[in-house]
Design an enzyme around this catalytic site. Structure first.
Site, short mmCIF file in Angstrom:
data_model
loop_
_atom_site.label_atom_id
_atom_site.label_comp_id
_atom_site.label_asym_id
_atom_site.label_seq_id
_atom_site.Cartn_x
_atom_site.Cartn_y
_atom_site.Cartn_z
N ASP A 111 28.48 -17.55 -8.17
CA ASP A 111 27.03 -17.71 -8.13
C ASP A 111 26.52 -18.20 -9.49
O ASP A 111 26.99 -19.20 -10.00
CB ASP A 111 26.39 -16.40 -7.68
CG ASP A 111 24.90 -16.49 -7.42
OD1 ASP A 111 24.52 -16.93 -6.31
OD2 ASP A 111 24.11 -16.14 -8.31
N ARG A 115 27.73 -21.36 -12.37
CA ARG A 115 26.96 -22.42 -13.05
C ARG A 115 27.22 -22.40 -14.55
O ARG A 115 27.31 -23.45 -15.19
CB ARG A 115 25.47 -22.25 -12.74
CG ARG A 115 25.21 -22.26 -11.26
CD ARG A 115 23.76 -22.20 -10.83
NE ARG A 115 23.76 -22.04 -9.39
CZ ARG A 115 24.10 -22.99 -8.52
NH1 ARG A 115 24.41 -24.20 -8.97
NH2 ARG A 115 24.12 -22.76 -7.23
N HIS A 156 14.78 -18.03 -2.53
CA HIS A 156 14.65 -17.36 -3.83
C HIS A 156 14.68 -18.36 -4.98
O HIS A 156 14.16 -18.07 -6.07
CB HIS A 156 15.77 -16.32 -4.00
CG HIS A 156 17.15 -16.89 -4.01
ND1 HIS A 156 17.75 -17.42 -2.89
CD2 HIS A 156 18.05 -17.02 -5.02
CE1 HIS A 156 18.96 -17.85 -3.19
NE2 HIS A 156 19.17 -17.63 -4.47
N TRP A 157 15.28 -19.52 -4.78
CA TRP A 157 15.29 -20.51 -5.85
C TRP A 157 13.87 -20.92 -6.23
O TRP A 157 13.57 -21.08 -7.41
CB TRP A 157 16.09 -21.75 -5.41
CG TRP A 157 17.56 -21.62 -5.68
CD1 TRP A 157 18.37 -20.58 -5.33
CD2 TRP A 157 18.39 -22.55 -6.37
NE1 TRP A 157 19.65 -20.81 -5.74
CE2 TRP A 157 19.70 -22.01 -6.38
CE3 TRP A 157 18.17 -23.79 -6.96
CZ2 TRP A 157 20.78 -22.69 -6.97
CZ3 TRP A 157 19.24 -24.46 -7.54
CH2 TRP A 157 20.52 -23.90 -7.54
N TYR A 220 16.42 -18.39 -13.23
CA TYR A 220 16.11 -19.35 -12.18
C TYR A 220 15.09 -20.38 -12.62
O TYR A 220 15.10 -21.53 -12.15
CB TYR A 220 15.65 -18.62 -10.92
CG TYR A 220 16.80 -18.11 -10.10
CD1 TYR A 220 17.32 -18.84 -9.04
CD2 TYR A 220 17.41 -16.89 -10.41
CE1 TYR A 220 18.40 -18.38 -8.30
CE2 TYR A 220 18.48 -16.41 -9.67
CZ TYR A 220 18.97 -17.16 -8.63
OH TYR A 220 20.05 -16.71 -7.91
N HIS A 281 28.36 -14.68 1.10
CA HIS A 281 28.23 -15.20 -0.26
C HIS A 281 29.08 -14.44 -1.28
O HIS A 281 29.54 -15.02 -2.27
CB HIS A 281 26.75 -15.13 -0.67
CG HIS A 281 26.46 -15.61 -2.05
ND1 HIS A 281 26.79 -16.88 -2.49
CD2 HIS A 281 25.86 -14.99 -3.11
CE1 HIS A 281 26.38 -17.02 -3.75
NE2 HIS A 281 25.84 -15.89 -4.14
#
Length: 301
Positions: A111, A115, A156-157, A220, A281
């Site tokens: 997750d 990144r 949620h992004w 985020y 996920h």
């Protein structure tokens, strides 16, 4: 943060490493080639507790909390969100590994940690020997696919990326129901059964801290702005991940919402390999055996 939390990494050391003006918490154990494990949202290093002891039989495992998460320090928020860019996080974690004595290392990220991992592989290619990314696509690839269907799946992004302090305060008003809903909704079974009671104790403990809630929202916000810009700059310059890359995703996970995740990743790492696991996920907790086997085969080469 409570200091009487269950120990889910027996035999591992607990370390707090100072990096410039922040400190990073990690658990480290085992012997062999160094392997850095990075977690995602809304979790901490604890997400690896089902497989870290087995990996430690073959590797020197370092399971770290990202800045602002778990027991790591909380960098200040800013208008450009730079402290929470994956470039900044990657630089800090690379320095942490150097301080721990690991000049080159293996790297796996789930997750948000994925990144940080791929940004580290792009920005610090001499440090990372092999990289595994779990149930994500690159940040810019998600934004490019943000249509109605995909937006509903990862709402949620957009919510967490709203300007401070709107989402921060909304979540802080009822943090545990939000945490549990988020975890539940991203599993294959839409429940919390894959998370052990002790792991949930850890999750609930740090997610009640308003400063850490704000930090995760800032993560985020960085994703919607500075991280996306860094991705597009890398693509424009033709930068690619130059080390062997493993892509794992849940067959009922978030990354499986688009065409083959592996095809997307091969834009960034042409020789990437990968497969879907029977999971939602949260691969390390929903499919620990399959996740361990995949990581061991890849990193043990």
């Amino acid at each position: 943060m409570r200091n009487n939390l269950p120990d889910l990494f027996p035999g591992f050391d607990s370390l707090t490493v100072e990096v410039e003006d922040e400190w990073l918490f990690c658990r480290t154990g085992g012997s062999g080639p160094p392997l850095l494990l990075l977690h995602g949202y809304p979790q901490s290093h604890v997400c690896w507790h089902k497989i870290a002891p087995r990996l430690a039989e073959h590797f020197t495992v370092v399971a770290a909390d990202l800045p602002g998460y778990g027991q790591s320090s909380v960098p200040p928020l800013s208008d450009d969100h730079a402290a929470y860019s994956k470039r900044s996080m990657a630089t800090a974690l690379a320095e942490m590994m150097r301080i721990l004595g690991h000049e080159r290392f293996l790297l796996a990220g789930h997750d948000r940690g994925g990144r940080v991992a791929y940004r580290m592989a792009l920005d610090h290619p001499g440090l990372v020997q092999r990289i595994a990314v779990l149930d994500i696509l690159p940040t810019s690839a998600y934004w490019d696919r943000m249509d109605r269907q995909f937006g509903l799946k990862i709402y949620h992004w957009m919510f967490l990326a709203q300007p401070a302090p709107f989402p921060d305060k909304m979540i802080a008003a009822s943090p545990i129901p939000f945490l549990e809903h988020t975890l539940r909704s991203w599993t294959a079974g839409k429940d919390l059964t894959c998370f052990t009671s002790d792991a949930m104790t850890h999750n609930r403990a740090w997610f009640c801290d308003p400063d850490r809630i704000a930090a995760t929202c800032e993560d985020y916000r960085a994703g919607a702005h500075i991280d996306d810009a860094h991705d597009r700059m890398s693509l424009d310059l033709g930068h690619q991940i130059e080390v062997p890359t493993l892509v794992l995703w849940g067959d009922k996970g978030i990354a499986n919402s688009v065409e083959s995740p592996l095809d997307v990743w091969r834009t960034w790492s042409p020789d990437a390999e990968g497969l879907a696991l029977p999971s939602g996920h949260f691969l390390p907790e929903e499919a620990p055996e399959e996740t361990f086997e995949a990581l061991y085969r890849f990193f043990g080469n």
